[in-house]
Write a protein that holds these residues in place. Structure first.
Motif, PDB file in Angstrom:
ATOM      1  N   PRO A  39       0.832  -1.201   0.000  1.00 40.72           N
ATOM      2  CA  PRO A  39       0.000   0.000   0.000  1.00 40.72           C
ATOM      3  C   PRO A  39       0.867   1.252   0.000  1.00 40.72           C
ATOM      4  CG  PRO A  39      -0.729  -1.579   1.674  1.00 40.72           C
ATOM      5  CD  PRO A  39       0.607  -2.056   1.172  1.00 40.72           C
ATOM      6  N   ALA A  40       0.367   2.300  -0.635  1.00 36.34           N
ATOM      7  CA  ALA A  40       1.081   3.578  -0.687  1.00 36.34           C
ATOM      8  C   ALA A  40       0.056   4.682  -0.888  1.00 36.34           C
ATOM      9  CB  ALA A  40       2.108   3.573  -1.826  1.00 36.34           C
ATOM     10  N   ARG A  41       0.534   5.915  -0.884  1.00 28.69           N
ATOM     11  CA  ARG A  41      -0.327   7.065  -1.192  1.00 28.69           C
ATOM     12  C   ARG A  41       0.349   7.903  -2.260  1.00 28.69           C
ATOM     13  NH1 ARG A  41      -4.803   8.257   1.590  1.00 28.69           N
ATOM     14  NH2 ARG A  41      -5.286   6.924   3.387  1.00 28.69           N
ATOM     15  N   GLN A  42      -0.448   8.370  -3.212  1.00 24.52           N
ATOM     16  CA  GLN A  42       0.089   9.153  -4.322  1.00 24.52           C
ATOM     17  C   GLN A  42      -0.951  10.187  -4.747  1.00 24.52           C
ATOM     18  OE1 GLN A  42       2.533   7.024  -7.040  1.00 24.52           O
ATOM     19  NE2 GLN A  42       1.805   8.131  -8.827  1.00 24.52           N
ATOM     20  N   LEU A  43      -0.488  11.397  -4.997  1.00 25.95           N
ATOM     21  CA  LEU A  43      -1.397  12.460  -5.429  1.00 25.95           C
ATOM     22  C   LEU A  43      -1.760  12.243  -6.889  1.00 25.95           C
ATOM     23  CD1 LEU A  43      -2.879  15.087  -4.739  1.00 25.95           C
ATOM     24  CD2 LEU A  43      -0.853  16.335  -5.510  1.00 25.95           C
ATOM     25  N   ILE A  81       1.007  -6.801   0.205  1.00 24.45           N
ATOM     26  CA  ILE A  81      -0.400  -6.401   0.229  1.00 24.45           C
ATOM     27  C   ILE A  81      -1.194  -7.488   0.949  1.00 24.45           C
ATOM     28  CG2 ILE A  81      -0.113  -5.094  -1.892  1.00 24.45           C
ATOM     29  CD1 ILE A  81      -1.661  -7.265  -3.380  1.00 24.45           C
ATOM     30  N   GLU A  82      -2.494  -7.270   1.113  1.00 24.69           N
ATOM     31  CA  GLU A  82      -3.289  -8.142   1.973  1.00 24.69           C
ATOM     32  C   GLU A  82      -3.899  -9.328   1.246  1.00 24.69           C
ATOM     33  OE1 GLU A  82      -6.114  -5.618   3.893  1.00 24.69           O
ATOM     34  OE2 GLU A  82      -4.617  -4.751   5.266  1.00 24.69           O
ATOM     35  N   GLU A  83      -3.595  -9.515  -0.028  1.00 23.28           N
ATOM     36  CA  GLU A  83      -4.088 -10.685  -0.739  1.00 23.28           C
ATOM     37  C   GLU A  83      -2.987 -11.250  -1.615  1.00 23.28           C
ATOM     38  OE1 GLU A  83      -7.268  -9.875  -3.427  1.00 23.28           O
ATOM     39  OE2 GLU A  83      -6.413  -7.974  -4.099  1.00 23.28           O
ATOM     40  N   ALA A  84      -3.200 -12.465  -2.085  1.00 25.00           N
ATOM     41  CA  ALA A  84      -2.194 -13.121  -2.914  1.00 25.00           C
ATOM     42  C   ALA A  84      -2.025 -12.360  -4.226  1.00 25.00           C
ATOM     43  CB  ALA A  84      -2.603 -14.566  -3.182  1.00 25.00           C
ATOM     44  N   SER A  85      -0.834 -12.478  -4.815  1.00 25.12           N
ATOM     45  CA  SER A  85      -0.555 -11.782  -6.065  1.00 25.12           C
ATOM     46  C   SER A  85       0.551 -12.520  -6.819  1.00 25.12           C
ATOM     47  CB  SER A  85      -0.151 -10.325  -5.794  1.00 25.12           C
ATOM     48  OG  SER A  85      -0.117  -9.576  -6.987  1.00 25.12           O
ATOM     49  N   THR A  86       0.785 -12.073  -8.042  1.00 28.90           N
ATOM     50  CA  THR A  86       1.901 -12.560  -8.853  1.00 28.90           C
ATOM     51  C   THR A  86       2.372 -11.389  -9.712  1.00 28.90           C
ATOM     52  OG1 THR A  86       0.488 -13.224 -10.706  1.00 28.90           O
ATOM     53  CG2 THR A  86       0.955 -14.903  -9.033  1.00 28.90           C
ATOM     54  N   VAL A  87       3.407 -11.620 -10.503  1.00 19.21           N
ATOM     55  CA  VAL A  87       3.834 -10.637 -11.503  1.00 19.21           C
ATOM     56  C   VAL A  87       3.862 -11.321 -12.864  1.00 19.21           C
ATOM     57  CG1 VAL A  87       5.593  -8.986 -12.237  1.00 19.21           C
ATOM     58  CG2 VAL A  87       5.260  -9.431  -9.798  1.00 19.21           C
ATOM     59  N   HIS A  88       3.104 -10.756 -13.800  1.00 19.30           N
ATOM     60  CA  HIS A  88       3.087 -11.232 -15.184  1.00 19.30           C
ATOM     61  C   HIS A  88       3.879 -10.258 -16.035  1.00 19.30           C
ATOM     62  CE1 HIS A  88       1.792 -12.726 -19.026  1.00 19.30           C
ATOM     63  NE2 HIS A  88       1.179 -11.588 -19.331  1.00 19.30           N
ATOM     64  N   TRP A  89       4.785 -10.784 -16.851  1.00 21.90           N
ATOM     65  CA  TRP A  89       5.671  -9.968 -17.688  1.00 21.90           C
ATOM     66  C   TRP A  89       5.040  -9.888 -19.078  1.00 21.90           C
ATOM     67  CZ3 TRP A  89       8.797  -8.006 -14.200  1.00 21.90           C
ATOM     68  CH2 TRP A  89       9.026  -8.749 -13.045  1.00 21.90           C
ATOM     69  N   HIS A  90       4.197  -8.903 -19.268  1.00 19.42           N
ATOM     70  CA  HIS A  90       3.288  -8.856 -20.412  1.00 19.42           C
ATOM     71  C   HIS A  90       4.036  -8.653 -21.729  1.00 19.42           C
ATOM     72  CE1 HIS A  90      -0.991  -8.078 -21.695  1.00 19.42           C
ATOM     73  NE2 HIS A  90      -0.309  -7.821 -22.799  1.00 19.42           N
ATOM     74  N   GLY A  91       3.846  -9.607 -22.630  1.00 20.64           N
ATOM     75  CA  GLY A  91       4.435  -9.522 -23.960  1.00 20.64           C
ATOM     76  C   GLY A  91       5.752 -10.242 -24.130  1.00 20.64           C
ATOM     77  N   LEU A  92       6.387 -10.637 -23.017  1.00 15.84           N
ATOM     78  CA  LEU A  92       7.679 -11.318 -23.110  1.00 15.84           C
ATOM     79  C   LEU A  92       7.496 -12.799 -23.416  1.00 15.84           C
ATOM     80  CD1 LEU A  92       9.788  -9.827 -20.173  1.00 15.84           C
ATOM     81  CD2 LEU A  92      10.026  -9.355 -22.613  1.00 15.84           C
ATOM     82  N   ARG A  93       8.296 -13.306 -24.319  1.00 14.51           N
ATOM     83  CA  ARG A  93       8.286 -14.728 -24.656  1.00 14.51           C
ATOM     84  C   ARG A  93       9.280 -15.446 -23.741  1.00 14.51           C
ATOM     85  NH1 ARG A  93      10.105 -16.168 -29.644  1.00 14.51           N
ATOM     86  NH2 ARG A  93      11.467 -14.345 -29.787  1.00 14.51           N
ATOM     87  N   ILE A  94       8.779 -15.856 -22.582  1.00 14.54           N
ATOM     88  CA  ILE A  94       9.646 -16.480 -21.581  1.00 14.54           C
ATOM     89  C   ILE A  94       9.020 -17.807 -21.142  1.00 14.54           C
ATOM     90  CG2 ILE A  94      10.642 -14.314 -20.793  1.00 14.54           C
ATOM     91  CD1 ILE A  94       8.666 -14.277 -18.498  1.00 14.54           C
TER      92      ILE A  94
END
Length: 307
Positions: A39-43, A81-94
């Protein structure tokens, strides 16, 4: 849900913010980098309090990850953060095991957990990263960032500018509207916003140098909005789409469609000093940002990209 010039004017903007450079991760050195979702805060909406968001490393968008084609990237994802997550590397052929799709290529990373991503990008170009768990909410709350893979010909440009465009659904006080998953959004396959940012800033100034050849990398991080970009006003030439170079570049259109998750690379040479608006041209046109062009000289004289 329209985004109008009136909405920007009602925000009470007395002066426009400058778009500061995104924080960068240089993956080319081979070191393991840490990407933390928290979590963070941003204007987002001037005249209000900073918005409670979810962010990678404390900022929306997350850090610009810079990699090199054919060289390994090592990133440790930490989920705060307070729920499960992942990181998807969008567009990369990996490899599938590194693709970040929970339940298919990996287990979701629980709160407080971590996962080490290691991959070697085979293609140069403009990509981005985001969750693939509760995507509609985590993405709409700010979890996304750009990823640029350098190739062999990138050095022909004087400047390289990455801009991540997003529409947020904000309430009048600047907070994120909690109308997630309502029938209207579900029936339209996405959540339209009412407030636009460029690199997490509302209507920023983007510094540029007259005569410089710029590679402008544009990413649409919106949940559902197709953006119609006025590339013609920038005298832009489209040189790549979705991370893949075009064999034949073509002049930018007045209403170039960029769907959610798409990327376009544009070669731009802003010749004259002054302010040049960067606009969306569908419906009632509005301005994302302004290029503020200062005097300068060509460092790559006479080089042009055209169809």
């Amino acid at each position: 849900m329209p985004i109008t010039r009136r909405a920007f004017m009602l925000s009470g903007l007395a002066s426009l913010p400058a778009m500061t450079a995104l924080p960068q991760f240089d993956a080319r050195a081979g070191d393991r980098l840490e990407l933390r979702a928290a979590p963070a805060r941003q204007l987002l909406m001037p005249g209000t309090e900073p918005t409670a968001v979810l962010a990678y490393n404390g900022h929306v968008p997350g850090p610009l990850i810079r990699a090199r084609r054919g060289e390994a990237v090592r990133i440790r994802f930490v989920n705060a953060i307070e729920e499960a997550s992942t990181v998807h590397w969008h567009g990369l052929r990996i490899a599938n095991s590194m693709d970040g799709v929970p339940g298919m290529t990996q287990d979701p990373v629980p709160p407080g957990g971590s996962f080490d991503y290691t991959f070697t990008p085979p293609d140069a170009g403009t990509f981005w990263y985001h969750p693939h768990r509760s995507t509609s909410q985590q993405l709409a709350r700010g979890l996304y960032g750009p990823l640029v893979v350098d190739g062999d010909v990138d050095g022909v440009f004087d400047d390289d500018i990455t801009i991540v465009l997003d529409d947020w659904r904000l309430s009048d006080d600047g907070s994120i509207s909690e109308t997630f998953g309502n029938p209207m959004d579900l029936s339209h396959a996405g959540r339209l916003g009412n407030w636009m940012t460029a690199n997490g800033v509302s209507l920023p100034d983007i510094p540029a140098v007259a005569g410089h050849l710029v590679r402008l990398r544009l990413i649409n991080a919106s949940n559902a909005r197709v953006l119609y970009l006025d590339l013609q006003a920038l005298n832009g030439v489209v040189i790549a789409l979705d991370g893949q170079p075009l064999k034949t570049p073509f002049p930018g259109m007045q209403a170039f469609p960029l769907a959610p998750s798409q990327r376009v690379d544009v070669a731009v040479r802003l010749a004259a000093e002054g302010r040049i608006p960067f606009r969306e041209s569908s419906g009632e046109p509005f301005t994302f940002a302004n290029f503020v062009v200062a005097s300068g000289g060509l460092t790559v004289p006479g080089r042009e990209l055209s169809s």
